[in-house]
Design an enzyme around this catalytic site. Sequence first.
Site, PDB file in Angstrom:
ATOM      1  N   ALA A 172       0.924  -6.711  -6.144  1.00 43.18           N
ATOM      2  CA  ALA A 172       1.026  -7.746  -5.103  1.00 43.18           C
ATOM      3  C   ALA A 172       0.203  -7.279  -3.896  1.00 43.18           C
ATOM      4  O   ALA A 172       0.695  -7.213  -2.764  1.00 43.18           O
ATOM      5  CB  ALA A 172       2.481  -8.028  -4.731  1.00 43.18           C
ATOM      6  N   HIS A 185      -3.080  -2.422   1.257  1.00 40.67           N
ATOM      7  CA  HIS A 185      -3.456  -1.622   0.078  1.00 40.67           C
ATOM      8  C   HIS A 185      -4.973  -1.407   0.047  1.00 40.67           C
ATOM      9  O   HIS A 185      -5.448  -0.324  -0.284  1.00 40.67           O
ATOM     10  CB  HIS A 185      -3.064  -2.346  -1.211  1.00 40.67           C
ATOM     11  CG  HIS A 185      -1.594  -2.555  -1.382  1.00 40.67           C
ATOM     12  ND1 HIS A 185      -1.000  -3.783  -1.322  1.00 40.67           N
ATOM     13  CD2 HIS A 185      -0.592  -1.670  -1.627  1.00 40.67           C
ATOM     14  CE1 HIS A 185       0.306  -3.664  -1.528  1.00 40.67           C
ATOM     15  NE2 HIS A 185       0.582  -2.400  -1.704  1.00 40.67           N
ATOM     16  N   ASP A 218       5.296   2.745   5.605  1.00 39.75           N
ATOM     17  CA  ASP A 218       6.425   3.340   4.884  1.00 39.75           C
ATOM     18  C   ASP A 218       6.648   4.764   5.403  1.00 39.75           C
ATOM     19  O   ASP A 218       6.496   5.747   4.663  1.00 39.75           O
ATOM     20  CB  ASP A 218       6.134   3.345   3.376  1.00 39.75           C
ATOM     21  CG  ASP A 218       5.949   1.932   2.845  1.00 39.75           C
ATOM     22  OD1 ASP A 218       6.834   1.100   3.072  1.00 39.75           O
ATOM     23  OD2 ASP A 218       4.911   1.656   2.235  1.00 39.75           O
TER      24      ASP A 218
HETATM   25  O1  PAF Z   1       4.944   2.290  -1.598  1.00 38.24           O
HETATM   26  C1  PAF Z   1       5.024   1.823  -2.747  1.00 38.24           C
HETATM   27  O2  PAF Z   1       4.423   0.803  -3.057  1.00 38.24           O
HETATM   28  C2  PAF Z   1       5.875   2.525  -3.787  1.00 38.24           C
HETATM   29  O3  PAF Z   1       7.030   3.069  -3.225  1.00 38.24           O
HETATM   30  C3  PAF Z   1       5.096   3.601  -4.570  1.00 38.24           C
HETATM   31  C4  PAF Z   1       4.644   4.725  -3.659  1.00 38.24           C
HETATM   32  C5  PAF Z   1       3.893   2.977  -5.245  1.00 38.24           C
HETATM   33  C6  PAF Z   1       5.994   4.219  -5.643  1.00 38.24           C
HETATM   34  O4  PAF Z   1       6.440   3.270  -6.550  1.00 38.24           O
END
Ligand code: PAF
Length: 297
Positions: free
Chosen positions: A29, A34, A147
């Site tokens: 997604a 990203h 995060d």
């Molecule tokens: O941050 C995320 O998208 C998830 O926690 C990760 C690091 C891909 C682990 O599943």
Amino acid sequence: MQIVHSIAEMRRLRRALPGTLGLVPTMGALHAGHLSLVRAAKQACDHVAVTLFVNPLQFGPKEDFGKYPRTFEQDCALLEAEGVELLFAPAVEEMYPGGAETTVDVPEVGSRLDGASRPGHFRGVSTVVSKLFLIATPDRAYFGQKDAAQVAVLRTMVRDLNFGLELVVCPTVRDADGLAMSSRNRYLSDEERRIALAIPRALASAKAIATQGEWSAPVLEKLLTETLSEVSGLQLDYAAVVDPVSLLPLASVTQGALLAVAAFVGTTRLIDNELLSAEEFTESTTAVLNLAEVLSR
Ligand code: PAF
């Protein structure tokens, strides 16, 4: 872009890659946040691999594993456009063929902030990220500052288990209205999104107040808590002013601090944070001292 579903194939391709590998672990997604990680990896590494795996181990029984957005075709198109060479997208049975008896836990850091609200969440994250590191053996791995608690947990894990890779943390990417980008933002209605904007606003104003001279972490935490508790339609999970490495409470923010918030808007849990670096205070302390000196002349 090569799309790989098997661990053995991913290992084989990785071994054949000369030079450094940057890894961007994701749950798909994909959004501009990203893609900023992918770009940072491309700048610093000879090769870039992205992983796409919605990890059941990090979702609680009442959480959104089933409805988590899955947009595989669109994700592949975005990664192709970024020039990513390798996408590792295993199925759940490939990653956990016999369940997950062996797990990786960072029990102290992993039980703070989101770890306190989502028991077992960071055990799921640490376990899957360890597996991805062991499979892909990257030189650098890229995560978003949004995060912040995840970053603290993974830093501890990389240090304690000697993964021998560099964990690179990239700045939070925000939409034009200020909301931190998240795959879960697509759950929000227009009205919920308007309510959610109280989070970045409260964080930015707490940060501004801190840099203007309010250095007490408990006072800033109370301010954040009170501001966000008054927002109708928003259910505060936590507002905390903590050490960014240990996630433990602080007395003062002048050595650097993480201002972090988690809140529900409707059924969507959102997180966001602002970092205060020690340098900001060295500069602002100098400014205050200079002002005091000018005024005393
Ligand atoms: O941050 C995320 O998208 C998830 O926690 C990760 C690091 C891909 C682990 O599943």
